[in-house]
Design an enzyme around this catalytic site. Structure first.
Site, PDB file in Angstrom:
ATOM      1  N   LYS A   1       0.828  -1.207   0.000  1.00 45.77           N
ATOM      2  CA  LYS A   1       0.000   0.000   0.000  1.00 45.77           C
ATOM      3  C   LYS A   1       0.864   1.260   0.000  1.00 45.77           C
ATOM      4  CE  LYS A   1      -4.092  -1.955   2.257  1.00 45.77           C
ATOM      5  NZ  LYS A   1      -3.668  -3.361   2.269  1.00 45.77           N
TER       6      LYS A   1
ATOM      7  N   GLU B   1      -3.287   6.698   7.757  1.00 48.18           N
ATOM      8  CA  GLU B   1      -3.888   7.751   6.954  1.00 48.18           C
ATOM      9  C   GLU B   1      -5.100   8.329   7.667  1.00 48.18           C
ATOM     10  OE1 GLU B   1      -4.578   5.606   3.355  1.00 48.18           O
ATOM     11  OE2 GLU B   1      -6.540   4.883   3.964  1.00 48.18           O
TER      12      GLU B   1
ATOM     13  N   HIS C   1     -14.212  -3.340   8.897  1.00 48.31           N
ATOM     14  CA  HIS C   1     -13.482  -2.949   7.691  1.00 48.31           C
ATOM     15  C   HIS C   1     -13.481  -4.061   6.645  1.00 48.31           C
ATOM     16  CE1 HIS C   1     -12.225   0.412  10.098  1.00 48.31           C
ATOM     17  NE2 HIS C   1     -11.687  -0.407  10.974  1.00 48.31           N
TER      18      HIS C   1
ATOM     19  N   ARG D   1      -5.161  -9.115  -7.606  1.00 50.96           N
ATOM     20  CA  ARG D   1      -5.729 -10.465  -7.594  1.00 50.96           C
ATOM     21  C   ARG D   1      -7.203 -10.383  -7.969  1.00 50.96           C
ATOM     22  NH1 ARG D   1      -8.788  -9.849  -3.021  1.00 50.96           N
ATOM     23  NH2 ARG D   1      -7.890  -8.654  -1.314  1.00 50.96           N
TER      24      ARG D   1
END
Length: 643
Positions: free
Chosen positions: A117, A201, A236, A293
């Protein structure tokens, strides 16, 4: 290279789904499995199966050398990684290439660029794609994250750089929570992906989660196959996905699609991938990550395009070009998918495990699809993700798809442990969902309606359950007179009024029901017929072992009959005892006997279904005794700590 034998380096519903396409294309399929997955559904459906040994993923599905040895032993030329496990592991892709095996995924360089990421954020920033404010650097000490979070502003979101699916992800509301949350997220990331690196973040409030399906071949062509809205999430992790995303203009859809294609082409991408964005109410979108993927939710894209993405993966891996251009990508109707999980929605969505004692899937039909990885009698292990199956409905429009999926959920039956079936029905039936009022805070905002406290079942339910239970009893058999009244179970008498007392239990409630006189119901096959206010109605009924299942108010209810003179087993009376909320393994023991603790202190960390769960002190006290140790497997309800 022509592929005739395909090894699937995964398990569960995705392995079964890949096997179906392989069989349709005339390919042999090879399943791999851990020791405890010996009799799993994907093993039974494959042409060949190879035992990897071990129980936990780190002992089986995550061991690259074992996967390669299995491919060689089976004669497979190619490996499909599914999703999760090694699907976004660049070292795995390189090892397969070195072994002369085809990887049904992107090049290792693309996984390196987008699988991290942090690297992906830097790449997108250089390309001018808007990013959510955050820190994606190499330094991983707590003070670096503390400084970054203070600069960004709380709340912040910690995320594992090497994975997804909610693993290694924590919301941090204040500085005091950061150190503990970071340590836990790093352990989860290491356990799930073999990589503990994190990023942080800004936690964007009320965003929509919209992702673009991309597909690229080895000849430089890349398409976007429209978008999916995946905003309905818990922990999440996505629960409901649909395509196309409601309310997007043609211009916004094209802008997000073209941005996704640009990102894929910038890293020389090949195969199926997904570029994920946060979309705010103003129509601005921010790059989150790219999953290199196939996604769990790919069936909704297949439903609106009519394409088989796994077949495309196999053909692209063989060097074939994409068969259509961007202008030829179909978009027909609307599709919605829900994920059926073994989890206790009344207890914080904690994963559940146990034996699947009863399992019924909805009937097949137009616009209906079921991707399942289990069958009745299977054992659900605490070592793997708790998803059992995916239900997908397609319709000419969103409302038709929604109604069709609700009907499928009503036909589905799961018993043996807690599952989220009723919760999914409440989500799809909620007026806000019907109106497409979607964002990632949907579940929290509508929690009162989606997760209501258990209500007392009415007297009418108990009456029908009692008669249904008696109807379901096998009648006594008389060879000389099969219609004898002595063979009836509903209390025939030659004189007087028949009476029968039943002690029933359902959903934690108990009731004694007195039946007098002739029955007010009639059993016809699996339908219990009764009359109410002059209208004849029916309820579906199913008997399995000692349990009766009654379909009451759009939900299957399990009813059991008890000896009214017997005693009811009570839970262990252990004052001050804190027990395991589910089956799992002990990751950390943070206290010792005699230690004083404050209310809310973490005492023990339990890992189940690849996620960590903290056992905290409910009040201040002193640790009197410990009943667990690190690395130990424990069962749900086991007392771990005594205060």
């Amino acid at each position: 290279m022509n592929i005739d034998t395909l090894l699937i380096a995964n398990r569960g519903e995705i392995a079964c789904r890949i096997i179906r396409t392989a069989r349709a294309m005339g390919l042999r399929s090879v399943a791999v499995h851990s020791a405890i997955d010996l009799n799993a559904r994907h093993v039974r459906e494959a042409d060949l199966a190879i035992d990897l040994g071990g129980a936990k993923p780190a002992e089986s599905y995550l061991v690259i050398d074992k996967i390669i040895a299995a491919a060689r032993a089976s004669g497979a030329q190619a490996v499909h990684p599914g999703y999760g496990f090694l699907s976004e592991n660049a070292a795995f892709a390189r090892a397969l290439e070195a072994a002369g095996l085809v990887f049904l995924g992107p090049p290792a360089t693309a996984i390196d660029a987008m699988g991290s990421k942090s690297a992906a954020k830097a790449l997108m920033e250089a390309a001018g794609v808007p990013l959510v404010p955050g820190y994606h650097g190499a330094a991983q000490d707590v003070e670096t994250f503390r400084a970054a979070a203070a600069h960004i502003g709380y709340p912040v979101l910690l995320k594992a750089t090497a994975g997804g699916g909610g693993k290694g992800m924590k919301i941090v509301q204040a500085e005091a929570e950061l150190a503990e949350a970071l340590a836990s997220a790093q352990r989860e990331a290491q356990s799930s992906f073999g990589d503990a690196r994190m990023l942080v973040e800004k936690y964007v409030l009320k965003p929509r989660h919209v992702e673009i399906q991309v597909f690229a071949d080895q000849h430089g062509h890349c398409l976007y196959l429209h978008e999916r809205d995946c905003s309905i999430q818990r922990r999440h992790q996505k629960v409901v996905e649909e395509a196309p995303a409601p309310g997007l203009s043609a211009e916004l859809r094209r802008a997000m699609g073209e941005a996704a294609v640009k990102a894929a082409q910038a890293i020389g991408y090949v195969g199926a991938g997904t570029v994920e964005f946060l979309l705010d109410a103003r129509g601005d979108f921010f790059f989150m990550e790219m999953n290199t993927r196939l996604q769990v939710e790919h069936p909704v894209t297949e439903a609106i395009t009519g394409l088989d993405l796994v077949a495309w993966q196999i053909r692209v891996a063989q060097g074939e070009p994409l068969p259509i251009t961007q202008a030829q990508v179909p978009l027909t109707g609307h599709a919605i998918e829900v994920r059926l999980y073994a989890e206790d929605t009344d207890n914080g969505f904690l994963p559940a495990s146990g034996e699947l004692s009863l399992y019924r899937e909805p009937a097949a039909g137009p616009g209906r699809r079921m991707d399942s990885g289990v069958a009745e009698g299977d054992s659900i292990s605490p070592f793997y993700d708790p998803m059992l199956a995916k239900l997908i409905a397609w319709g000419d429009n969103r409302e038709q798809a929604r109604q069709r999926l609700l009907a499928m959920l009503e036909e589905t039956l799961v018993s043996g442990f807690a599952c989220n079936l009723g919760f999914l029905q409440r989500v799809l039936g909620h007026p806000a969902f019907a109106a497409a009022e979607l964002d990632t805070g949907f579940i929290e905002r509508h929690q009162a309606e989606l997760l209501p406290p258990a209500s007392e079942l009415p007297a009418r339910f108990w009456q029908l359950a009692a008669e249904g239970y008696l109807h379901s009893l096998a009648p006594l058999q008389r060879a000389d007179d099969p219609h004898s009244p002595w063979a009836q179970t509903l209390g025939w008498r030659s004189a007087g009024v028949a009476q029968r007392m039943l002690s029933l239990s359902c959903a934690g409630q108990r009731r004694q029901v007195r039946l007098e006189g002739p029955p007010t119901t009639r059993l016809d096959g699996q339908a219990l017929w009764f009359e109410e206010q002059g209208v004849r109605r029916s309820l579906r009924l199913l008997r399995q072992g000692d349990s009766l299942y009654l379909h009451w108010q759009q939900q299957w209810r399990e009813v059991q009959c008890h000896d009214p003179l017997g005693t009811v087993a009570n839970d262990l009376d252990h004052p001050g005892g804190l027990s395991a909320p589910m089956n799992g393994s002990i990751v950390q023991v943070l206290v010792e006997p005699g230690q004083a603790v404050e209310a809310g202190s973490v005492l023990v960390v339990l890992e189940a279904m690849k996620m960590e769960h903290s056992i905290r002190a409910s009040q201040a006290g002193t640790v009197k005794a410990l009943y667990c140790r690190e690395g130990e497997l424990v069962s749900e309800g086991t007392v771990l700590v005594e205060l």
